[in-house]
Motif scaffolding. Structure first.
Motif, PDB file in Angstrom:
ATOM      1  N   ASP A 106       0.841  -1.202   0.000  1.00  0.00           N
ATOM      2  CA  ASP A 106       0.000   0.000   0.000  1.00  0.00           C
ATOM      3  C   ASP A 106       0.870   1.244   0.000  1.00  0.00           C
ATOM      4  OD1 ASP A 106      -2.277   1.610   0.019  1.00  0.00           O
ATOM      5  OD2 ASP A 106      -3.263   0.450   1.585  1.00  0.00           O
ATOM      6  N   LEU A 107       0.308   2.325  -0.530  1.00  0.00           N
ATOM      7  CA  LEU A 107       1.011   3.600  -0.655  1.00  0.00           C
ATOM      8  C   LEU A 107       0.165   4.688  -0.010  1.00  0.00           C
ATOM      9  CD1 LEU A 107       3.435   5.139  -1.922  1.00  0.00           C
ATOM     10  CD2 LEU A 107       2.058   5.392  -3.995  1.00  0.00           C
ATOM     11  N   LEU A 108       0.693   5.309   1.058  1.00  0.00           N
ATOM     12  CA  LEU A 108      -0.086   6.282   1.828  1.00  0.00           C
ATOM     13  C   LEU A 108       0.233   7.722   1.460  1.00  0.00           C
ATOM     14  CD1 LEU A 108       0.258   4.646   5.381  1.00  0.00           C
ATOM     15  CD2 LEU A 108      -1.035   3.890   3.382  1.00  0.00           C
ATOM     16  N   HIS A 109       1.402   7.945   0.916  1.00  0.00           N
ATOM     17  CA  HIS A 109       1.844   9.305   0.615  1.00  0.00           C
ATOM     18  C   HIS A 109       2.822   9.245  -0.546  1.00  0.00           C
ATOM     19  CE1 HIS A 109       3.941  13.172   1.087  1.00  0.00           C
ATOM     20  NE2 HIS A 109       2.974  13.553   1.899  1.00  0.00           N
ATOM     21  N   LEU A 110       2.752  10.226  -1.459  1.00  0.00           N
ATOM     22  CA  LEU A 110       3.699  10.274  -2.571  1.00  0.00           C
ATOM     23  C   LEU A 110       3.917  11.702  -3.027  1.00  0.00           C
ATOM     24  CD1 LEU A 110       5.455   8.710  -4.627  1.00  0.00           C
ATOM     25  CD2 LEU A 110       3.461   8.678  -6.145  1.00  0.00           C
ATOM     26  N   ASN A 111       5.178  12.138  -2.974  1.00  0.00           N
ATOM     27  CA  ASN A 111       5.605  13.431  -3.518  1.00  0.00           C
ATOM     28  C   ASN A 111       4.700  14.600  -3.098  1.00  0.00           C
ATOM     29  OD1 ASN A 111       7.662  12.008  -4.727  1.00  0.00           O
ATOM     30  ND2 ASN A 111       6.685  11.916  -6.733  1.00  0.00           N
ATOM     31  N   GLY A 112       4.450  14.674  -1.796  1.00  0.00           N
ATOM     32  CA  GLY A 112       3.675  15.786  -1.258  1.00  0.00           C
ATOM     33  C   GLY A 112       2.177  15.578  -1.220  1.00  0.00           C
ATOM     34  N   HIS A 113       1.701  14.434  -1.683  1.00  0.00           N
ATOM     35  CA  HIS A 113       0.261  14.165  -1.724  1.00  0.00           C
ATOM     36  C   HIS A 113      -0.108  13.033  -0.755  1.00  0.00           C
ATOM     37  CE1 HIS A 113      -0.232  16.723  -5.268  1.00  0.00           C
ATOM     38  NE2 HIS A 113       0.851  16.147  -5.767  1.00  0.00           N
ATOM     39  N   ASP A 114      -1.094  13.290   0.095  1.00  0.00           N
ATOM     40  CA  ASP A 114      -1.641  12.276   0.989  1.00  0.00           C
ATOM     41  C   ASP A 114      -2.656  11.445   0.196  1.00  0.00           C
ATOM     42  OD1 ASP A 114      -2.919  10.768   2.942  1.00  0.00           O
ATOM     43  OD2 ASP A 114      -2.952  12.386   4.410  1.00  0.00           O
ATOM     44  N   LEU A 115      -2.402  10.158   0.048  1.00  0.00           N
ATOM     45  CA  LEU A 115      -3.229   9.293  -0.796  1.00  0.00           C
ATOM     46  C   LEU A 115      -4.233   8.452  -0.009  1.00  0.00           C
ATOM     47  CD1 LEU A 115      -0.475   7.874  -3.218  1.00  0.00           C
ATOM     48  CD2 LEU A 115      -1.668  10.086  -3.303  1.00  0.00           C
ATOM     49  N   ARG A 116      -4.302   8.648   1.289  1.00  0.00           N
ATOM     50  CA  ARG A 116      -5.102   7.732   2.125  1.00  0.00           C
ATOM     51  C   ARG A 116      -6.596   7.789   1.830  1.00  0.00           C
ATOM     52  NH1 ARG A 116      -2.754   9.256   7.941  1.00  0.00           N
ATOM     53  NH2 ARG A 116      -2.496  11.250   6.833  1.00  0.00           N
ATOM     54  N   ASN A 117      -7.093   8.864   1.240  1.00  0.00           N
ATOM     55  CA  ASN A 117      -8.515   8.946   0.907  1.00  0.00           C
ATOM     56  C   ASN A 117      -8.830   8.422  -0.497  1.00  0.00           C
ATOM     57  OD1 ASN A 117      -9.472   9.946   3.352  1.00  0.00           O
ATOM     58  ND2 ASN A 117      -9.015  12.067   2.779  1.00  0.00           N
ATOM     59  N   MET A 118      -7.784   8.032  -1.228  1.00  0.00           N
ATOM     60  CA  MET A 118      -8.001   7.422  -2.538  1.00  0.00           C
ATOM     61  C   MET A 118      -8.454   5.980  -2.367  1.00  0.00           C
ATOM     62  SD  MET A 118      -4.685   8.684  -4.762  1.00  0.00           S
ATOM     63  CE  MET A 118      -5.209   7.686  -6.168  1.00  0.00           C
ATOM     64  N   PRO A 119      -9.205   5.430  -3.310  1.00  0.00           N
ATOM     65  CA  PRO A 119      -9.545   3.997  -3.247  1.00  0.00           C
ATOM     66  C   PRO A 119      -8.286   3.134  -3.277  1.00  0.00           C
ATOM     67  CG  PRO A 119     -10.915   5.128  -4.874  1.00  0.00           C
ATOM     68  CD  PRO A 119      -9.842   6.100  -4.468  1.00  0.00           C
ATOM     69  N   LEU A 120      -8.322   2.041  -2.560  1.00  0.00           N
ATOM     70  CA  LEU A 120      -7.178   1.131  -2.492  1.00  0.00           C
ATOM     71  C   LEU A 120      -6.669   0.746  -3.866  1.00  0.00           C
ATOM     72  CD1 LEU A 120      -5.349  -0.991  -0.975  1.00  0.00           C
ATOM     73  CD2 LEU A 120      -7.246  -2.591  -1.297  1.00  0.00           C
ATOM     74  N   GLU A 121      -7.575   0.422  -4.772  1.00  0.00           N
ATOM     75  CA  GLU A 121      -7.175  -0.038  -6.101  1.00  0.00           C
ATOM     76  C   GLU A 121      -6.317   1.008  -6.811  1.00  0.00           C
ATOM     77  OE1 GLU A 121      -9.518  -3.113  -8.914  1.00  0.00           O
ATOM     78  OE2 GLU A 121     -10.528  -1.204  -8.556  1.00  0.00           O
ATOM     79  N   ASP A 122      -6.661   2.292  -6.643  1.00  0.00           N
ATOM     80  CA  ASP A 122      -5.887   3.363  -7.269  1.00  0.00           C
ATOM     81  C   ASP A 122      -4.523   3.528  -6.592  1.00  0.00           C
ATOM     82  OD1 ASP A 122      -8.045   3.743  -8.921  1.00  0.00           O
ATOM     83  OD2 ASP A 122      -8.819   5.493  -7.840  1.00  0.00           O
ATOM     84  N   ARG A 123      -4.502   3.427  -5.266  1.00  0.00           N
ATOM     85  CA  ARG A 123      -3.228   3.539  -4.546  1.00  0.00           C
ATOM     86  C   ARG A 123      -2.271   2.432  -4.989  1.00  0.00           C
ATOM     87  NH1 ARG A 123      -6.653   3.716   0.054  1.00  0.00           N
ATOM     88  NH2 ARG A 123      -5.681   1.836   0.941  1.00  0.00           N
ATOM     89  N   ARG A 124      -2.797   1.224  -5.127  1.00  0.00           N
ATOM     90  CA  ARG A 124      -1.952   0.091  -5.505  1.00  0.00           C
ATOM     91  C   ARG A 124      -1.472   0.192  -6.959  1.00  0.00           C
ATOM     92  NH1 ARG A 124      -1.419  -4.658  -3.214  1.00  0.00           N
ATOM     93  NH2 ARG A 124      -2.020  -5.845  -5.071  1.00  0.00           N
ATOM     94  N   GLU A 125      -2.278   0.787  -7.823  1.00  0.00           N
ATOM     95  CA  GLU A 125      -1.852   0.970  -9.218  1.00  0.00           C
ATOM     96  C   GLU A 125      -0.645   1.903  -9.288  1.00  0.00           C
ATOM     97  OE1 GLU A 125      -3.681   2.537 -13.491  1.00  0.00           O
ATOM     98  OE2 GLU A 125      -5.026   2.120 -11.804  1.00  0.00           O
ATOM     99  N   ILE A 126      -0.687   2.967  -8.504  1.00  0.00           N
ATOM    100  CA  ILE A 126       0.446   3.908  -8.463  1.00  0.00           C
ATOM    101  C   ILE A 126       1.671   3.222  -7.869  1.00  0.00           C
ATOM    102  CG2 ILE A 126       1.285   6.071  -7.465  1.00  0.00           C
ATOM    103  CD1 ILE A 126      -1.682   7.003  -7.419  1.00  0.00           C
ATOM    104  N   LEU A 127       1.449   2.465  -6.789  1.00  0.00           N
ATOM    105  CA  LEU A 127       2.553   1.767  -6.118  1.00  0.00           C
ATOM    106  C   LEU A 127       3.232   0.770  -7.053  1.00  0.00           C
ATOM    107  CD1 LEU A 127       4.105   1.098  -3.481  1.00  0.00           C
ATOM    108  CD2 LEU A 127       2.279  -0.533  -2.951  1.00  0.00           C
TER     109      LEU A 127
END
Length: 286
Positions: free
Chosen positions: A110-131
């Protein structure tokens, strides 16, 4: 910006994994839950409880520092060691941390934060695609791939492979610290032998066998006695015949202790340091 450790989301243990298209399923690795935090100050690697173990995970921290186009990130995952069969090996992990750091791998899920952006409110599927897109293949940091197929078939294959279990996650779930039913873990069972210390039986309650590790003598918990009537009667007869003193430091007033020599065959959840959901299947005398 200096990023801080985020308390992890903890999956809820269930008897069976959930079915349906709303869930993704991953292998439950037998390792240490860990969190990589990368920012302008460098890379730190934390334990599940927020202890800084960067010095113990130097090679993982180095690999995180080499992730392309990642200026800052918080990555949730598991630190593992693989055995010769390619399975995560918890016993080898503890030794590797102090003696063979080059054997350590980090499986990111899982990815909670990336390059200044908090991703925790994104759907899991989208977070994992970025990761998945930011982790190169064949490196010390690996991506936890989802498993294809329906849940019942996956848990069967996971069990047959000797893995600890699987984690099922809602595709649209956001990330919230603490216990959650958006993530569910289903564990496989295994059977092992333990020294039988005694039988605990309070009036009106089921009987439990108290067990210890054979190699160390360490108390590891109790196992529900749901064996056949014949086995229960034979066990109780042996316990009465071989009654002994309580092991040093153990005080349980409703327990009939026994002398060393009785070995219990116990079914219990795989991948736990102590017995969980355990039942005594049979016993033998050494």
């Amino acid at each position: 910006m200096r990023l801080r450790f985020v308390d992890p989301l903890l999956p809820t243990l269930v008897e069976k994994p959930p079915e349906g298209v709303d869930w993704i399923h991953e292998v439950k690795f037998d390792g240490y839950r860990s969190q990589i935090v990368k920012d302008a100050g460098g890379v730190r690697v934390f334990t599940r409880r927020g202890l800084d173990w960067t010095s113990k995970y130097r090679d993982i921290a180095k690999a995180a520092g080499e992730l392309d186009e990642v200026q800052s990130a918080i990555i949730d995952g598991e630190t593992i060691v693989l055995n010769d069969a390619g399975l995560s090996d918890f016993a080898a992990l503890r030794k590797a941390i102090t003696q063979r750091q080059h054997d350590l791998y980090f499986v990111a899920f899982d990815l909670l934060h990336l390059n200044g952006h908090d991703l925790r409110n994104m759907p899991l599927e989208d977070r994992r695609e970025i990761l998945a897109a930011m982790i190169p293949e064949g490196r010390r940091i690996q991506f936890s791939q989802s498993l294809p197929g329906d849940a019942s078939a996956i848990i069967h294959l996971v069990d047959q492979a000797g893995l600890e279990g699987m984690v099922s996650k809602r595709r649209d779930s956001v990330y919230r610290s603490g216990q959650s039913t958006s993530w569910l873990k289903a564990k496989c069972y295994t059977v092992g032998e333990y020294d039988l210390l005694g039988i605990e039986h309070e009036p009106g309650q089921p009987a439990f066998a108290l067990m210890a590790e054979r190699s160390t003598g360490r108390y590891v918990g109790s196992a529900f006695i749901n064996s056949s009537r014949e086995i229960r009667d034979r066990l109780w007869k042996r316990v009465q015949e071989q009654a002994g003193p309580a092991p040093k430091g153990m005080k349980r007033p409703s327990t009939q202790w026994v002398k060393p020599g009785l070995i219990g065959r116990v079914k219990h959840l795989r991948g736990e340091a102590d017995l969980r959901h355990a039942s005594l299947q049979d016993f033998r005398e050494e």
